[in-house]
Write a protein that holds these residues in place. Structure first.
Motif, PDB file in Angstrom:
ATOM      1  N   GLY A 209       0.811  -1.209   0.000  1.00  0.00           N
ATOM      2  CA  GLY A 209       0.000   0.000   0.000  1.00  0.00           C
ATOM      3  C   GLY A 209       0.844   1.258   0.000  1.00  0.00           C
TER       4      GLY A 209
ATOM      5  N   LEU B 196       1.172   4.276  -2.666  1.00  0.00           N
ATOM      6  CA  LEU B 196       1.010   5.700  -2.367  1.00  0.00           C
ATOM      7  C   LEU B 196       2.216   6.500  -2.870  1.00  0.00           C
TER       8      LEU B 196
ATOM      9  N   ILE C 219      -9.320   5.441  -3.427  1.00  0.00           N
ATOM     10  CA  ILE C 219      -8.869   4.358  -2.540  1.00  0.00           C
ATOM     11  C   ILE C 219     -10.057   3.636  -1.904  1.00  0.00           C
ATOM     12  N   GLY C 220     -11.049   4.398  -1.447  1.00  0.00           N
ATOM     13  CA  GLY C 220     -12.210   3.781  -0.809  1.00  0.00           C
ATOM     14  C   GLY C 220     -12.852   2.743  -1.701  1.00  0.00           C
ATOM     15  N   GLN C 221     -13.175   3.146  -2.931  1.00  0.00           N
ATOM     16  CA  GLN C 221     -13.832   2.234  -3.860  1.00  0.00           C
ATOM     17  C   GLN C 221     -12.919   1.068  -4.216  1.00  0.00           C
TER      18      GLN C 221
ATOM     19  N   VAL D 195     -10.670  -0.371  -2.491  1.00  0.00           N
ATOM     20  CA  VAL D 195     -10.542  -1.352  -1.427  1.00  0.00           C
ATOM     21  C   VAL D 195     -11.889  -2.019  -1.130  1.00  0.00           C
ATOM     22  N   TRP D 196     -12.970  -1.282  -1.353  1.00  0.00           N
ATOM     23  CA  TRP D 196     -14.308  -1.832  -1.092  1.00  0.00           C
ATOM     24  C   TRP D 196     -14.631  -2.978  -2.049  1.00  0.00           C
TER      25      TRP D 196
ATOM     26  N   PRO E 136     -12.867  -5.518  -3.663  1.00  0.00           N
ATOM     27  CA  PRO E 136     -12.529  -6.894  -3.271  1.00  0.00           C
ATOM     28  C   PRO E 136     -13.133  -7.269  -1.916  1.00  0.00           C
ATOM     29  N   SER E 137     -13.311  -6.280  -1.017  1.00  0.00           N
ATOM     30  CA  SER E 137     -13.859  -6.577   0.315  1.00  0.00           C
ATOM     31  C   SER E 137     -15.229  -7.207   0.217  1.00  0.00           C
ATOM     32  N   SER E 138     -16.026  -6.766  -0.751  1.00  0.00           N
ATOM     33  CA  SER E 138     -17.408  -7.220  -0.805  1.00  0.00           C
ATOM     34  C   SER E 138     -17.653  -8.128  -1.999  1.00  0.00           C
TER      35      SER E 138
ATOM     36  N   GLY F  43      -7.080 -10.311   3.894  1.00  0.00           N
ATOM     37  CA  GLY F  43      -7.738  -9.063   3.507  1.00  0.00           C
ATOM     38  C   GLY F  43      -6.789  -7.886   3.492  1.00  0.00           C
ATOM     39  N   LEU F  44      -5.957  -7.770   4.526  1.00  0.00           N
ATOM     40  CA  LEU F  44      -5.044  -6.628   4.583  1.00  0.00           C
ATOM     41  C   LEU F  44      -4.089  -6.635   3.387  1.00  0.00           C
TER      42      LEU F  44
ATOM     43  N   PHE G  45      -5.949  -5.510   0.368  1.00  0.00           N
ATOM     44  CA  PHE G  45      -6.101  -4.048   0.371  1.00  0.00           C
ATOM     45  C   PHE G  45      -4.868  -3.398  -0.264  1.00  0.00           C
ATOM     46  N   GLY G  46      -3.696  -3.781   0.258  1.00  0.00           N
ATOM     47  CA  GLY G  46      -2.450  -3.193  -0.234  1.00  0.00           C
ATOM     48  C   GLY G  46      -2.260  -3.460  -1.714  1.00  0.00           C
TER      49      GLY G  46
ATOM     50  N   VAL H 105      -4.604  -1.370  -3.942  1.00  0.00           N
ATOM     51  CA  VAL H 105      -4.191   0.029  -4.047  1.00  0.00           C
ATOM     52  C   VAL H 105      -3.006   0.156  -4.988  1.00  0.00           C
TER      53      VAL H 105
END
Lengths: 213, 459
Positions: free
Chosen positions: B54, B58, B73-75, B77-78, B80-82, B311-312, B315-316, B319
């Motif tokens: 991540g 950046l 970033i919000g979208q 990461v969201w 794969p989360s959902s 998950g973490l 996220f990275g 991004v």
């Protein structure tokens, strides 16, 4: 002075960690419910001829909830993956700052993610966004829960960073390391053995267990 | 060590090429080197892999991108989360955790032994078969090795089996876990590359059989020295005993049938099968009398922890990948590799070597999530089949688990020994299996049809 600050930081960290652990268990039970829900939906579709028609969305939300609510607990259990092959060879003087650095990097990244998540919820609220399933779930609900998990994670990281920095400054780096080092193979093996119920036959496998609490 | 040498050679190769002026991307190579350098620095410093990816994203974003990338970033990461596809991962993990606590492993081992004990090599075959079967329903290779090790090692006490082969075969069995469907590596690979998980599971069947056969051959070859000769005078076990042992096999077999049957039969998606598997596992645990609140609670906790860990990193990776795609890095890299004066198979060999090297110090999921977004476009540009490559990657991840001197599974087994032998026993025991596993990868390179015919037939 330093010692008193460490005590205060540790107290706050423990409180948030307690919350995080509770949330971690909630996340796990979320997955069990998720399995039950999907199974019900599959069987109902097959044999009863109806379906909630929103499994895809709802279980997706359960996943988002599960991931984010367990993040903090995973940090407390030292289970987030780091590659520590190299730093384990370094002397303590370099190793301790490395632990702080890695936590700081995590704080920066999760800070950005938390900001992004917050903005996402904000946007969903602003536009009244819903999903396309029959339920028309307002997106801010799952996204809000998800963001909350990330925020708790961020707070925990910051508190741990404060506590570990103070510990290192006070010359108690080994305590900081105990909070942060990656789980060892022995711990992994001990956990699996405990799960199988084989620990009584292999007493030596419990090395390290509980050494860090 | 091998890993570092290989990575240095790879970097050296790239530098040499840029000096010789091969390929158009001279500027790009500087940047790629910088990136690889930063990457190694971050990883070497022990930074959390998710954070390393991540933060790298950046840094690159702020340095090279003129768009306000952070607003996405919000979208990013969201998504794969959902993802419904990814839900299968925690569900398979949960199923494995419940089965781990349901007491099926002991019966599985004994039942298989009744059937396999007369083959030359005896219990060694049982090691492979039981680990293979168990890992088919458990998500983690470490857990498989620990479980089967704890069940199997007592059987070898006071026998004339060579401890090296005993440990080697247990490790090798554990390394079948993710290759034999339903494996979790396939789901993550499918998510990242948008490949069908069902097709990947079908493609894995041929190679799984191939690797198991290779393992059996190793044991047969070593049987004379490693295992006590089966006494021809011992009475054969009566058929009734054999049949009765099938009852002990039944729960495992039924679960595999529920999970794989519904996937292969096209009745359910991988996620739905996983959910059915979880409920099935709970039912069998209840029949065994092992179902309790504590047991479910422990399983829930372990599942949540392992999911958050994945998950973490996701996220990275997402991004970083978002920034990469915005800058056109994967396409540029694919183009660069495509213009290398090397035939595709040579590039593929380099990629395979790269994974083997990486695997010696990196855990499987992390490796796949970190590298696939960048390497996948290259592989596709070289004309390789995405499904085939998914199988190759999974095999490489498995090989990494048992590659001396760093494989995780090897240390778990060593930690469970009670005879006080050195870790080198485990190393030398696993080496023949390790080598034939690599042979399996090479065979699959020569005959991609081994993996690809089944998905094609099923279409």
């Amino acid at each position: 002075m330093l010692d008193r600050m460490i005590v205060a930081a540790a107290l706050c960290r423990r409180l948030v960690a307690r919350l995080g652990t509770f949330m971690g268990y909630a996340a796990g039970w979320g997955f069990i419910l998720c399995a039950a829900f999907i199974t019900f939906d599959v069987l109902a579709r097959r044999f009863l001829g109806f379906s909630s028609q929103s499994t895809t969305e709802l279980t997706g939300y359960a996943l988002a909830f599960g991931i984010s609510w367990a993040l903090a607990h995973t940090l407390t259990s030292r289970a987030h993956v780091r590659i520590d092959v190299l730093i384990n060879f370094l002397p303590a003087k370099i190793r301790y700052p490395m632990h702080l650095l890695s936590l700081a990097a995590l704080a920066v990244f999760v800070g950005f993610v938390a900001k992004g998540a917050w903005d996402l919820v904000d946007e969903s609220l602003l536009f009244g966004a819903t999903d396309i399933s029959v339920l028309r779930t307002p997106l801010w609900i799952p996204q809000g829960l998800w963001t909350f998990g990330i925020l708790v994670f961020l707070v925990l990281i910051l508190l741990m960073l404060a506590e570990s920095t103070l510990l290192v400054l006070a010359g108690r780096g080994s305590e900081a390391e105990a909070l942060l080092h990656q789980r060892t193979y022995d711990e992994e093996a001990a956990e699996a053995l405990e799960a199988v119920g084989a620990l009584d036959t292999l007493p030596g496998a419990a090395i390290d267990k509980g050494a860090t609490t | 060590m091998i890993a570092i040498v290989f990575l240095l050679v790879l970097v050296g190769l790239m530098v040499a090429m840029s000096f010789l002026g091969i390929g158009p991307g001279n500027l790009l190579i500087g940047e790629v080197l910088l990136l690889v350098g930063l990457f190694l620095l971050f990883f070497g410093a022990g930074i959390y892999i998710g954070a390393a990816l991540g933060v790298l994203g950046l840094i690159i974003g702020f340095a090279f991108s003129d768009r306000p990338f952070w607003t996405f970033i919000g979208q990013t990461v969201w998504n794969p989360s959902s993802s419904f596809v990814l839900v299968a991962v925690p569900l398979f993990l949960l199923m494995g955790e419940i089965l781990l606590r349901a007491g099926l492993s002991d019966r599985l081992y004994k039942a298989l032994n009744v059937w396999l004990d007369r083959l030359p090599g005896g219990l060694l075959h049982t090691n492979i078969a039981a680990s293979g079967v168990f890992s088919a329903i458990s998500g983690s290779s470490v857990a498989t090795a620990a479980t089967m090790g704890s069940v199997a090692l007592p059987f070898f006490k006071g026998t004339r089996y060579d401890p090296k082969m005993v440990l080697g075969s247990l490790a090798a069995g554990g390394a079948l876990g993710n290759l034999i469907p339903p494996g979790i590596t396939f789901i993550i690979y499918g998510l990242i590359t948008e490949t069908s998980v069902g097709a990947l599971y079908l493609a894995a069947v041929g190679p799984s059989i191939l690797v198991v056969i290779l393992f059996i051959l190793v044991i047969l070859w070593k049987a004379k020295t490693a295992a006590p000769l089966a006494d021809p005078d011992t009475p054969r076990l009566p058929l009734s005993v054999k049949l009765r042992s099938l009852v002990d096999l039944a729960p495992t077999a039924i679960l595999i049938l529920i999970v794989l049957g519904t996937i292969y039969g096209g009745l359910a998606t991988a996620t739905e099968s996983a959910a059915l598997g979880v409920i099935g596992a709970i039912v069998f645990a209840a029949i065994e009398g092992r179902l309790s609140f504590k047991m479910l609670n422990d399983s829930a906790e372990a599942t949540a922890r392992n999911t958050a860990l994945i998950g973490l990193i996701l996220f990275g990776a997402y991004v970083l990948n978002y920034v990469f795609v915005g800058l056109g890095v994967p396409q540029a890299l694919a183009k660069l590799v495509g213009e290398m004066p090397l035939p595709p198979w040579a590039v593929m060999l380099l990629i395979i070597g790269f994974y083997l090297a990486l695997g010696t110090f990196m855990e499987g999921f992390s490796m796949v999530i970190t590298t696939i977004p960048v390497i996948f476009p290259v592989v596709v540009a070289l004309g390789y089949d995405p499904v085939w490559f998914g199988v190759i990657v999974t095999m490489l991840v498995e090989i990494a688990l048992i590659s001396p001197p760093d494989g995780t599974v090897l240390y778990v087994l060593q930690g469970m020994r009670r005879d006080g032998g050195p870790i080198t026993d485990v190393f030398s025991g696993v080496i023949p299996f390790f080598l034939v596993y690599i042979l399996g990868v090479l065979i699959l390179m020569w005959f991609p049809q081994l993996a690809l015919w089944l998905p094609k037939v099923a279409q």
